[in-house]
Structures are given as structure tokens and as C-alpha cells.
Design an enzyme around this catalytic site. Structure first.
Site, mmCIF file in Angstrom:
data_model
loop_
_atom_site.group_PDB
_atom_site.id
_atom_site.type_symbol
_atom_site.label_atom_id
_atom_site.label_comp_id
_atom_site.label_asym_id
_atom_site.label_seq_id
_atom_site.Cartn_x
_atom_site.Cartn_y
_atom_site.Cartn_z
ATOM 1 N N HIS A 1 7.276 -5.660 -0.678
ATOM 2 C CA HIS A 1 7.569 -5.895 0.736
ATOM 3 C C HIS A 1 6.608 -5.188 1.687
ATOM 4 O O HIS A 1 6.718 -5.354 2.908
ATOM 5 C CB HIS A 1 9.025 -5.518 1.064
ATOM 6 C CG HIS A 1 9.283 -4.044 1.142
ATOM 7 N ND1 HIS A 1 9.294 -3.214 0.052
ATOM 8 C CD2 HIS A 1 9.549 -3.240 2.210
ATOM 9 C CE1 HIS A 1 9.579 -1.984 0.418
ATOM 10 N NE2 HIS A 1 9.719 -1.959 1.727
ATOM 11 N N HIS A 2 5.665 -4.441 1.128
ATOM 12 C CA HIS A 2 4.610 -3.859 1.972
ATOM 13 C C HIS A 2 3.253 -4.492 1.674
ATOM 14 O O HIS A 2 2.223 -4.008 2.179
ATOM 15 C CB HIS A 2 4.539 -2.344 1.785
ATOM 16 C CG HIS A 2 5.625 -1.610 2.517
ATOM 17 N ND1 HIS A 2 5.717 -1.592 3.887
ATOM 18 C CD2 HIS A 2 6.692 -0.904 2.056
ATOM 19 C CE1 HIS A 2 6.783 -0.883 4.254
ATOM 20 N NE2 HIS A 2 7.397 -0.463 3.156
ATOM 21 N N LYS B 1 12.678 5.218 -1.401
ATOM 22 C CA LYS B 1 12.510 6.361 -0.491
ATOM 23 C C LYS B 1 13.325 7.575 -0.925
ATOM 24 O O LYS B 1 13.121 8.671 -0.393
ATOM 25 C CB LYS B 1 12.901 5.962 0.932
ATOM 26 C CG LYS B 1 11.862 5.071 1.602
ATOM 27 C CD LYS B 1 12.238 4.761 3.047
ATOM 28 C CE LYS B 1 11.164 3.915 3.726
ATOM 29 N NZ LYS B 1 11.518 3.580 5.123
ATOM 30 N N ASP C 1 11.845 -7.001 7.545
ATOM 31 C CA ASP C 1 11.923 -5.540 7.571
ATOM 32 C C ASP C 1 11.139 -4.991 8.759
ATOM 33 O O ASP C 1 11.625 -4.124 9.497
ATOM 34 C CB ASP C 1 11.374 -4.977 6.263
ATOM 35 C CG ASP C 1 11.397 -3.457 6.222
ATOM 36 O OD1 ASP C 1 12.368 -2.872 6.735
ATOM 37 O OD2 ASP C 1 10.459 -2.850 5.678
ATOM 38 N N HIS D 1 15.381 -2.900 -0.487
ATOM 39 C CA HIS D 1 13.924 -2.863 -0.368
ATOM 40 C C HIS D 1 13.355 -1.453 -0.283
ATOM 41 O O HIS D 1 12.255 -1.191 -0.770
ATOM 42 C CB HIS D 1 13.463 -3.690 0.839
ATOM 43 C CG HIS D 1 13.954 -3.175 2.154
ATOM 44 N ND1 HIS D 1 15.258 -3.332 2.580
ATOM 45 C CD2 HIS D 1 13.306 -2.496 3.150
ATOM 46 C CE1 HIS D 1 15.389 -2.792 3.768
ATOM 47 N NE2 HIS D 1 14.222 -2.275 4.144
ATOM 48 N N ASP D 2 14.074 -0.534 0.353
ATOM 49 C CA ASP D 2 13.547 0.829 0.542
ATOM 50 C C ASP D 2 14.223 1.857 -0.353
ATOM 51 O O ASP D 2 14.149 3.065 -0.082
ATOM 52 C CB ASP D 2 13.709 1.263 2.001
ATOM 53 C CG ASP D 2 12.556 0.803 2.885
ATOM 54 O OD1 ASP D 2 11.476 0.511 2.336
ATOM 55 O OD2 ASP D 2 12.745 0.723 4.108
#
Length: 516
Positions: A429-430, A378, A458, A374-375
Site C-alpha cells: 500500500h506504499h 507499525k 489510505d 494495512h498498517d
């Protein structure tokens, strides 16, 4: 019909090795003349075919016969009169048997005392019967010939039908086994399907010696993968040394000879795959296994060995894939200076909720593997923003938000299902249930269910974990926040599922604690 009483025919001997009585052939006499029933049964009283005697059923009308035929599926032969309650009652019954009952196994022999009522050529051509006899020509010798011919035909039809059913069961069994998701389920499915395939009561166990490429830490050692209730005291992965002596002897013999072998009530299957993996199937049966069942068992188990090899390779690929996903996710974690097992917990929590919302098992596993990505976006965020200990300013927050788009662009380039799902999760997911999230401001069910699930788990895991910008919250405090945000930040149904399954959530945290 005087010679009906005297001439005898020698019955066939019982097949070698039979240890119990065999069910008789069921013959139904349909005739409105009681004398016909009596004489037929008297003449054929000592008749045997293939080691089986006769059992007679009496019907004195076509109506009685219909009731018997509806209630029983084991009638081998029908001796059928033509004229009973009507001139064509027997012919109507023959058509009923074939067309309405769809019974094409039973042999039908038409017997008539009035051939003019039902001419032979017309009857044979029009009705699906197997023989046509005038009662005046049925001497004992000819009647015996009729029985041999009809029962032999019925036996052969049933053998073909049973073989067809066995093939169908074999295909079904292999399919069920191939659908197994791991080696332990595979081994359990083998035990279950062997008994189903053969129709025997059986107990047994599966054991395996796996080569280095699949699991080097147990190379050369035989492990029990699964066992039926008779051997349920054996734990999964227990060493074979703890098996009963008679089982160990049989397994050692198969390993030494590198081949399968049968004993009176026991079968030990030995299979060596092209990669050198050895597996054993030990089965004990409640009665001797006949030659046909042995052949079917060998064919079945040869296919099992091929499936086993495929499953080993599939597990290795899946393990490699999972490890790669975790390595990538944890690399992002470390760059963010976050300790612990965040990506693994997000994967497990996402799989838990995916299962609870009713996703298929395969899709649940995809969630488990895709959620840790998911991240991944980054990696494109500068350290000064990613690891800033305090609150981000407006410019820095705008930069941080781009990780959702970066992650999507990275993962969506692949056509693999897991990475495609990972791209959706990274992108959404945000997003928030109320439409106030980023990057696209989606709301409610506009957000993919995978994005909604990971949005919840999360944040929850982030709350209960130490981060560069905050200390970990208490479990109850984090749950209170999630409950408060149901219907605004999070999908309220998912929040309800999370709160209703806290034991499973706690179990994940016990299995995957933070690593400092």
C-alpha cells in the site's frame, strides 16, 4: 362400428374440494378421413378422466400435425393414422415427435385401416409408440379403454416430471437462500423462493426471535426481517405488535403450539433450531395449497431452518472476525496517537472501490475486512519514530518504511484468505503507480489491485484527518491532491472512480466521523 354410438362409460368424479374448472385433456386426431374425426369425437364427447373432459385437435395430414405439435406443449394423446399423404406418413410423424421434437410425454396410439402396410410387430419394435390398433377393432368400449390407458400413463409421466422439476426448484431455492449474505437478505430470499417453488401467487413475511448468543439485545422479542409488497408497510426489524390482527393470531398460535400449521389459504411455518432460535414464515396464497405442495413446503422450510441456523453462526463468526480486525487496527491507531475511525473508513472506502472495479461480492467483503490491517506493521516501529511531530530524518524514514515488510511477515504466516489479502495490502500500500514507492519499487499493474486501492484511500483519509505531524486538510483540498497525483502516485482509473462517486464517499464520512 355400430356399437361405437351406444355404450357409455361413467366418468370419474371431480376430486374433492375443487373450486374451479380443470383444463381438459388435449387429444389430437391425425387422419385424412374426416369421418374418423367426426365419429371419434361423437363417441368420446362425454368422456372424463380424473375430472377432466377432452379437447380435440384435428389434423388431416402429417404436415398439419407437425405444425400443431410445434405450437403446443400440452397434447396428451395422438391418435395417428399410418397412411395419409404417403404410405408411411404416420410412422414418419411418430419418429419426428420422439426424435426431433424430443417429446416423450405425449402418448401415441397408431390406428390403421391397412395393417399390411405397417405390420404390428415391426411397428411396435421399431417406433416409439404406445399402442397399435386396427380401425376395424376400435369399438366404443375398446376406444374408451385406449383413452383411459393412454391418459393415465400421460398423467403419471407428467406427475413424475413435475416432481423432478419441483426437486430441481427446491435445490435451486435452497442454494439461493444459502448464498444469502445476511439475515435480512436470507428472509427476503425465503419469501421469493417459496412462491417460485410452489408456483403459487403468494404474499408473506419472515419473523425471527433470536437467542442471546446471536443478538442478546433482542432476546425474547419477535422481529420482522422481511416482507413482500402486501406487507411492505412493515419496516425491517419492526415489532410484531404492529402486524394485522389475523397475522398476529396465526403467529401466536404457531409460537404457542411450537409447530407449523395450515389454514385454507394460509401457511405458518414454525422452526426452532438447536440453539433455541425461533423463526416464523407466514404465507397467504391466492388459491388453496394442495397436499403435494404442502409436503414440498414442509420439506423446503425444514431445510430453510437448518440454513438459518448456519447463517446465524456464520454472522456471529463474521462479526467476531470484523471486530478483531478493527480492534487490532485501532490498537495501532492509538499507539500512533491518531484519533478517529481511520481503519474503519479505509475498510469502507476500499470496499467501495473494490465494488466499483467489478470485484465479486465475496471479494468486496474481504477487502472491507482486510484493508484495516494495512498498517499493522507499525507495531514494530519505535515510538520515537512513530509519533515524531516533525519531519523524519533519513534514518528515521528508513525505519518507518520497514512497517510494510513487518506487516506482511506477520499476516502472511496465516493461510486464511482475509489475512493473506491483508498481507498483500500491508506490503504494497506504499508502492506508487510510477514505481517510486516502497518497499519493492513496483509500478503500474505490477502492484496488486488491492494494494493500489488501499494506497489511494489510505492517503486520502490521512489527508482529511488530524495527525501528529499535521492538521486535517479540507475535503476539496484532498481531492485536488488526489487528482493531481493520478498517474504518478495513484492508479488513474481508481482516482477517476473515486471522483465519480463522491456522494458514496461523503456518506462513509457521515457514518464514520472522527472520534475525539
Amino acid at each position: 362400428m355400430s356399437d361405437l354410438v351406444f355404450a357409455d362409460e361413467l366418468p370419474e368424479e371431480l376430486p374433492h374440494g375443487r373450486t374451479k374448472a380443470i383444463d381438459p385433456w388435449v387429444v389430437m386426431i391425425v387422419d385424412d378421413d374426416p369421418a374418423v374425426h367426426q365419429v371419434t369425437q361423437l363417441v368420446m364427447a362425454d368422456f372424463e378422466f380424473a375430472g377432466r373432459r377432452l379437447q380435440f385437435l384435428d389434423a388431416y395430414s402429417a404436415t398439419e400435425a407437425r405444425e400443431l405439435l410445434q405450437a403446443r406443449q400440452d397434447i396428451a394423446l395422438v391418435l395417428l393414422d399410418v397412411v395419409m399423404e404417403s404410405e408411411h406418413a404416420g410412422l414418419d410423424l411418430a419418429r419426428y415427435i420422439r426424435e426431433e421434437l424430443e417429446n416423450h410425454h405425449v402418448r401415441i396410439v397408431l390406428r390403421t385401416g391397412q395393417p399390411g402396410q405397417a405390420p404390428e410387430e415391426h411397428v411396435i419394435k421399431t417406433y416409439d409408440i404406445n399402442d397399435y390398433k386396427e380401425k376395424t377393432e376400435l369399438t366404443k368400449r375398446k376406444l374408451i379403454t385406449v383413452f383411459y390407458s393412454a391418459l393415465r400413463s400421460y398423467r403419471d409421466i407428467m406427475i413424475i416430471d413435475q416432481s423432478r422439476q419441483a426437486l430441481r426448484r427446491s435445490i435451486d431455492a435452497i442454494t439461493r437462500i444459502y448464498d444469502s449474505q445476511n439475515l435480512r437478505r436470507f428472509a427476503s430470499a425465503v419469501l421469493e423462493q417459496v412462491a417460485h417453488l410452489l408456483g403459487y401467487e403468494a404474499q408473506g413475511l419472515c419473523a425471527s426471535r433470536i437467542s442471546a448468543y446471536a443478538a442478546s439485545h433482542i432476546e425474547g422479542r419477535l422481529k420482522v426481517l422481511a416482507a413482500t409488497s402486501e406487507y411492505s408497510k412493515l419496516l425491517v426489524d419492526e415489532e410484531v405488535d404492529s402486524l394485522p390482527d389475523e397475522v398476529k393470531v396465526s403467529l401466536d398460535k404457531a409460537l404457542h403450539d411450537q409447530q407449523s400449521h395450515f389454514e385454507d389459504l394460509c401457511f405458518v411455518g414454525y422452526y426452532r433450531t438447536s440453539s433455541g432460535n425461533e423463526s416464523l414464515l407466514y404465507m397467504v396464497f391466492s388459491e388453496p395449497v394442495d397436499a403435494e405442495a404442502r409436503e414440498l413446503l414442509e420439506i423446503f422450510c425444514a431445510n430453510v431452518a437448518i440454513t438459518y441456523e448456519s447463517l446465524l453462526l456464520r454472522e456471529e463468526i463474521a462479526d467476531t472476525q470484523r471486530s478483531t480486525v478493527y480492534i487490532i487496527g485501532e490498537a495501532v491507531e492509538k499507539r500512533s496517537k491518531e484519533t478517529g475511525a481511520h481503519v474503519r473508513r479505509v475498510g469502507e472506502l476500499a470496499a467501495l472501490l473494490a465494488d466499483l472495479v467489478g470485484m465479486k461480492a465475496g471479494d468486496v467483503e474481504f477487502m472491507r475486512q482486510a484493508a484495516p490491517l494495512h498498517d499493522v506493521g507499525k507495531i514494530g516501529i519505535p515510538d520515537r519514530v512513530l509519533n515524531k511531530p516533525g519531519k523524519l530524518d533519513a534514518e528515521e524514514w528508513e525505519v518507518m518504511q520497514t512497517h510494510a515488510r513487518i506487516g506482511y511477515e506477520l499476516l502472511s504466516k496465516s493461510d486464511k484468505r482475509i489475512l493473506q489479502l491483508g498481507a498483500i495490502i500491508a506490503h504494497e500500500h506504499h508502492e506508487r503507480w510510477d514505481g517510486q514507492g516502497y518497499p519493492r519499487g513496483l509500478a503500474g499493474e505490477q502492484i496488486h489491485v488491492a494494494g493500489r486501492i488501499v494506497a489511494l484511500v489510505d492517503v486520502f483519509d490521512a489527508l482529511v484527518s488530524d495527525r501528529c505531524y499535521k492538521k486535517a486538510w479540507g475535503f476539496d483540498e484532498a481531492l485536488a491532491y488526489v487528482r493531481e497525483q493520478a498517474g504518478t502516485q495513484f492508479d488513474p482509473k481508481l482516482v477517476d472512480l473515486l471522483l465519480a462517486n463522491l456522494d458514496a464517499v461523503q456518506d462513509i464520512y457521515q457514518r464514520l466521523p472522527d472520534r475525539v
